[in-house]
Design an enzyme around this catalytic site. Structure first.
Site, mmCIF file in Angstrom:
data_model
loop_
_atom_site.group_PDB
_atom_site.id
_atom_site.type_symbol
_atom_site.label_atom_id
_atom_site.label_comp_id
_atom_site.label_asym_id
_atom_site.label_seq_id
_atom_site.Cartn_x
_atom_site.Cartn_y
_atom_site.Cartn_z
ATOM 1 C CE LYS A 76 -3.968 -2.178 2.236
ATOM 2 N NZ LYS A 76 -5.030 -2.002 3.257
ATOM 3 C CE1 TYR A 115 -9.472 -2.575 0.293
ATOM 4 C CE2 TYR A 115 -8.517 -0.609 -0.678
ATOM 5 C CZ TYR A 115 -8.375 -1.794 0.031
ATOM 6 O OH TYR A 115 -7.141 -2.196 0.484
ATOM 7 C CG ASN A 156 -3.791 -2.391 6.684
ATOM 8 O OD1 ASN A 156 -3.671 -1.944 5.554
ATOM 9 N ND2 ASN A 156 -4.767 -3.220 7.038
ATOM 10 C CG HIS A 214 -5.624 -5.979 -0.169
ATOM 11 N ND1 HIS A 214 -6.815 -5.932 0.525
ATOM 12 C CD2 HIS A 214 -5.833 -6.795 -1.240
ATOM 13 C CE1 HIS A 214 -7.709 -6.676 -0.114
ATOM 14 N NE2 HIS A 214 -7.144 -7.209 -1.185
ATOM 15 C CD GLU A 262 -9.186 -8.564 -3.590
ATOM 16 O OE1 GLU A 262 -10.018 -8.263 -2.732
ATOM 17 O OE2 GLU A 262 -8.046 -9.002 -3.320
HETATM 18 P P1 CMP Z 1 -7.476 -4.498 3.560
HETATM 19 O O1 CMP Z 1 -7.029 -5.856 3.907
HETATM 20 O O2 CMP Z 1 -6.911 -3.853 2.350
HETATM 21 O O3 CMP Z 1 -9.087 -4.505 3.432
HETATM 22 C C1 CMP Z 1 -9.892 -3.420 3.771
HETATM 23 C C2 CMP Z 1 -9.123 -2.283 4.345
HETATM 24 O O4 CMP Z 1 -9.898 -1.330 5.064
HETATM 25 C C3 CMP Z 1 -8.148 -2.802 5.397
HETATM 26 O O5 CMP Z 1 -7.138 -3.534 4.796
HETATM 27 C C4 CMP Z 1 -7.735 -1.507 6.066
HETATM 28 O O6 CMP Z 1 -6.768 -0.781 5.317
HETATM 29 C C5 CMP Z 1 -9.048 -0.745 6.046
HETATM 30 N N1 CMP Z 1 -9.745 -0.834 7.330
HETATM 31 C C6 CMP Z 1 -10.316 -1.913 7.886
HETATM 32 N N2 CMP Z 1 -10.880 -1.608 9.075
HETATM 33 C C7 CMP Z 1 -10.669 -0.284 9.254
HETATM 34 C C8 CMP Z 1 -11.017 0.647 10.287
HETATM 35 N N3 CMP Z 1 -11.724 0.261 11.346
HETATM 36 N N4 CMP Z 1 -10.623 1.918 10.140
HETATM 37 C C9 CMP Z 1 -9.941 2.310 9.037
HETATM 38 N N5 CMP Z 1 -9.582 1.474 8.025
HETATM 39 C C10 CMP Z 1 -9.934 0.190 8.142
#
Ligand code: CMP
Length: 139
Positions: free
Chosen positions: A10, A50, A113, A116, A127
């Site tokens: 990311k 998303y 984070n 993904h 995806e």
């Molecule tokens: P990802 O695995 O890419 O799938 C959905 C994404 O939403 C997740 O990683 C995070 O980057 C984001 N995400 C999930 N939960 C939250 C949250 N509570 N607050 C902000 N971002 C979130």
């Protein structure tokens, strides 16, 4: 079963110079990197990726973040790749992620984070097709 999964390094991890470190971990874990590219998604493209999360309160912020700079989508192939990669990736919130996982070591918070990973074979197929076409998946 040999599977394919979509991983994305990311924008937070690209910005802070973690691409090489993350790729090294993936190769060391035994995944074959079948395809890889760098993409700067528009807000609309991030919203498309998303779409399943469009009703979530964090959707606007998540898609702002995902379109804030380049990211690196890649296709990983290996035995039970979907579940195996999710183990290495760690929990969504890095504070909850097991030690030694990518998110424990590279992520900032629940949103930024670092990586993904697809959560099912159905979503992996959708995806992968979002970023890669047939020729790019020749291996
Ligand atoms: P990802 O695995 O890419 O799938 C959905 C994404 O939403 C997740 O990683 C995070 O980057 C984001 N995400 C999930 N939960 C939250 C949250 N509570 N607050 C902000 N971002 C979130």
């Amino acid at each position: 079963m040999i599977e394919r999964t979509l991983s994305i390094i990311k924008p937070d991890a690209v910005k802070n110079g973690s691409v090489g470190g993350i790729l090294a971990r993936l190769e060391k874990a035994g995944f074959k990197i079948l395809a890889i590219r760098m993409v700067s998604m528009s807000k609309k493209q991030a919203e498309g990726f998303y779409a399943v999360h469009s009703a979530r309160p964090f959707f606007g912020s998540l898609t702002d973040f995902m379109s804030s700079g380049p990211c690196v989508p890649l296709v990983l192939e290996g035995e039970n790749a979907i579940a195996e990669y999710r183990k290495i990736m760690g929990a969504t919130d890095p504070a909850q992620a097991d030690a030694g996982t990518l998110r424990a070591d590279f992520a900032t918070d629940k949103e930024k984070n670092a990586v993904h990973g697809s959560d099912s074979p159905e979503n992996a197929a959708i995806e992968i097709a979002y970023f890669f076409t047939g020729c790019e998946l020749a291996g």
